[in-house]
Scaffold this active site. Structure first.
Site, PDB file in Angstrom:
ATOM      1  N   CYS A  97       0.816  -1.219   0.000  1.00 24.22           N
ATOM      2  CA  CYS A  97       0.000   0.000   0.000  1.00 24.22           C
ATOM      3  C   CYS A  97       0.850   1.270   0.000  1.00 24.22           C
ATOM      4  O   CYS A  97       2.006   1.274   0.412  1.00 24.22           O
ATOM      5  CB  CYS A  97      -0.921  -0.005   1.228  1.00 24.22           C
ATOM      6  SG  CYS A  97      -2.331   1.113   1.061  1.00 24.22           S
ATOM      7  N   ASP A 148      -6.074  -3.597  11.426  1.00 23.07           N
ATOM      8  CA  ASP A 148      -4.889  -2.757  11.540  1.00 23.07           C
ATOM      9  C   ASP A 148      -4.550  -2.485  13.004  1.00 23.07           C
ATOM     10  O   ASP A 148      -5.326  -2.792  13.920  1.00 23.07           O
ATOM     11  CB  ASP A 148      -5.145  -1.434  10.797  1.00 23.07           C
ATOM     12  CG  ASP A 148      -3.863  -0.732  10.367  1.00 23.07           C
ATOM     13  OD1 ASP A 148      -2.766  -1.138  10.808  1.00 23.07           O
ATOM     14  OD2 ASP A 148      -3.957   0.244   9.598  1.00 23.07           O
TER      15      ASP A 148
END
Length: 199
Positions: free
Chosen positions: A6, A122
């Site tokens: 990412c 996360d």
């Protein structure tokens, strides 16, 4: 093991991630040191072959702003990071892209609970790049979920063993400075994941 790299912003790093075997590539179009404009994301997404998922990452934007950026960039998935309401996902279903919900471990960890296709679990402080107690979520998320937060080439094997995720998502762990990706680190991360015996 599904792997998402990412926060990419340069063609060379997109090419490295694709060549090294990434399954998904994320472009950040929200407040972040990694932020790029939708037009830049479109240029980078055009370099990505069809078998690799391109993901536009958003945090806190309203669905119409997300829709506009997704259409401009041409990404094939939209990631809403943080505590977005269910209605935000519903409002984007007709875009015809995959939806990704990214939350911390205190949220609902059932993939699909918000009509999303993929779930990311996360760290409590997303974007910090700091490792967290990965084992605490082992067995809790359901469906297609990726572990994120503090992962890097040196610890991703340990994190996979601790949490047993379906996939992993990395950003700052393959950087030399905030927003500055490194091709060697991207390659090392993917080698480590593939060597974990799951892929």
């Amino acid at each position: 093991m599904y792997v998402k790299i990412c926060g990419l912003s340069e063609p060379e790093h997109v090419a490295t991630a694709v060549a090294a075997g990434a399954d998904a590539i994320g472009f950040v179009m929200t407040r972040s040191p990694r932020r790029i404009a939708p037009e830049r994301a479109a240029e980078l997404a055009a370099l990505v072959p069809a078998h690799v998922l391109t993901v536009g990452v958003f945090r806190g934007e309203d669905p119409e702003a997300v829709r506009a950026a997704a259409l401009t960039s041409g990404v094939r998935a939209v990631q809403l990071h943080g505590r977005h309401p269910h209605g935000d996902f519903t409002a984007l279903k007709d875009l015809g892209v995959r939806l990704v919900r990214a939350v911390d471990a205190q949220a609902d960890l059932r993939c699909g609970a918000y009509d999303e296709d993929l779930l990311i679990v996360d760290a409590p402080h997303a974007g910090s790049g700091e490792p967290w107690h990965w084992a605490a979520v082992r067995g809790r998320p359901s469906g297609r979920w990726m572990l994120a937060g503090g992962l890097d080439p040196a610890n991703v094997t340990e994190a996979i063993a601790a949490a047993d995720p379906w996939g992993v998502d990395v950003s700052s762990g393959v950087e030399t400075a905030p927003g500055v990706k490194d091709s060697a680190l991207i390659e090392a991360f993917l080698r480590a994941v593939r060597g974990a015996g799951r892929g």
